[in-house]
Design a protein around this motif. Structure first.
Motif, mmCIF file in Angstrom:
data_model
loop_
_atom_site.group_PDB
_atom_site.id
_atom_site.type_symbol
_atom_site.label_atom_id
_atom_site.label_comp_id
_atom_site.label_asym_id
_atom_site.label_seq_id
_atom_site.Cartn_x
_atom_site.Cartn_y
_atom_site.Cartn_z
ATOM 1 N N UNK A 1 0.977 -1.131 0.064
ATOM 2 C CA UNK A 1 -0.095 0.115 0.028
ATOM 3 C C UNK A 1 0.952 1.156 0.067
ATOM 4 N N UNK A 2 0.411 2.059 -0.616
ATOM 5 C CA UNK A 2 1.208 3.572 -0.615
ATOM 6 C C UNK A 2 0.828 4.097 0.533
ATOM 7 N N UNK A 3 2.030 4.827 1.120
ATOM 8 C CA UNK A 3 1.807 5.640 2.455
ATOM 9 C C UNK A 3 0.901 6.692 2.372
ATOM 10 N N UNK A 4 0.617 7.300 1.272
ATOM 11 C CA UNK A 4 -0.073 8.482 1.233
ATOM 12 C C UNK A 4 -1.589 8.306 1.364
ATOM 13 N N UNK A 202 10.017 10.844 0.857
ATOM 14 C CA UNK A 202 10.504 10.481 -0.267
ATOM 15 C C UNK A 202 9.636 10.009 -1.532
ATOM 16 N N UNK A 203 8.388 10.438 -1.233
ATOM 17 C CA UNK A 203 7.579 10.348 -2.616
ATOM 18 C C UNK A 203 7.799 10.988 -3.617
ATOM 19 N N UNK A 204 7.929 10.673 -4.869
ATOM 20 C CA UNK A 204 8.229 11.369 -6.011
ATOM 21 C C UNK A 204 7.529 10.667 -7.364
ATOM 22 N N UNK A 205 7.463 11.505 -8.299
ATOM 23 C CA UNK A 205 7.075 10.971 -9.571
ATOM 24 C C UNK A 205 8.221 10.069 -10.135
#
Length: 210
Positions: A1-4, A202-205
Motif C-alpha cells: 500500500x502507498x503511504x499517502x 521520499x514520495x516522488x514522480x
C-alpha cells in the motif's frame, strides 16, 4: 500500500462489512486520487549510511465509535522509508501516554526486526536506533521504571522497552509535533502539510527524468 493513502484506507476498511453512502463516497475519493497520481511512488536514494530509525505516534481515543486509539509508525533504513503501519489498538487506554507508549512498543518491535534483517545481510549497526516520539511522558516512562500511575495496562511493554534501552539498542529522541512525520497516518491534514510530509517521506514522480 502507498503511504499517502494508508490513513484513508485504514479508516474506510473498518466499515467494509456494512458501508454507508458516506463510506462509499470516501472510497470513490481515494480512487479518484489514485487516478490522478498514478506515477507517485517512493524514490530510494543513497545517503551514505545505513542508519535505522523510526517515527511513532498515536491518535489517542481517535475512533468516535469505540474510543480506541490508533498507533502508527514509519521506519527508515539509510534515510529511506521502508515500512509503515497504522493499527487500531485492542484496548481503550485512559491516557494519551499509555496509548503513545503502546505505539512506541510496536515501533521498537519493527526496528528490532529490521536490525536482525540487516545483520543477516552482513550489515552491523554502528549506533542505537532512534525512535522519534513527540510525547515526553511516554519517553519518561521508557526511561524510568517507577511510573506506576501511568503503566497499569502496559507493564510487560515497559519491561520490554527498558531492556532494549539498557542494552543501548534503542533510543527515544524527543521531536516536536510540527516535525512529526506520522501525522499523515494519524489524521486528516491540510494539503500543505500532506504534500510536505510526502516529500520528506521520499514520495516522488518515479517516472520523472533525473
Amino acid at each position: 500500500m502507498r503511504p499517502d493513502i494508508a490513513y484513508a484506507v485504514s479508516v474506510v476498511s473498518q466499515f467494509m462489512h456494512s458501508p454507508s453512502e458516506d463510506h462509499m463516497g470516501a472510497v470513490m475519493h481515494i480512487l479518484r486520487y489514485l487516478k490522478v497520481t498514478p506515477r507517485k511512488g517512493l524514490m530510494f536514494c543513497k545517503y551514505g549510511h545505513i542508519d535505522v530509525e523510526g517515527y511513532t505516534d498515536a491518535d489517542w481515543a481517535g475512533s468516535v465509535t469505540d474510543r480506541r486509539s490508533t498507533s502508527e509508525y514509519y521506519t527508515f533504513v539509510g534515510g529511506n522509508l521502508v515500512t509503515w503501519r497504522n493499527k487500531k489498538q485492542k484496548v481503550v487506554y485512559r491516557s494519551s501516554a499509555e496509548a503513545e507508549y503502546r505505539g512506541m512498543t510496536q515501533g521498537v518491535c519493527e526496528l528490532l526486526w529490521l536490525r536482525r534483517l540487516l545483520r543477516d545481510l552482513g550489515f552491523r549497526p554502528q549506533k542505537p536506533m532512534d525512535l522519534y516520539c513527540d510525547n515526553k511522558i511516554a519517553i519518561a516512562i521508557a526511561h524510568n521504571p517507577v511510573q506506576h500511575d501511568h503503566t497499569k495496562h502496559i507493564e510487560v511493554d515497559r519491561h520490554f522497552v527498558k531492556e532494549k534501552l539498557d542494552a543501548e539498542i534503542i533510543s527515544f529522541p524527543f521531536i516536536s509535533s510540527e516535525y512529526q512525520l506520522v501525522d499523515v497516518l494519524t489524521k486528516a491534514v491540510s494539503t500543505t502539510i500532506f504534500l510536505n510530509s510526502l516529500d520528506k517521506l521520499g514520495m516522488r514522480d518515479i517516472f520523472a527524468p533525473t
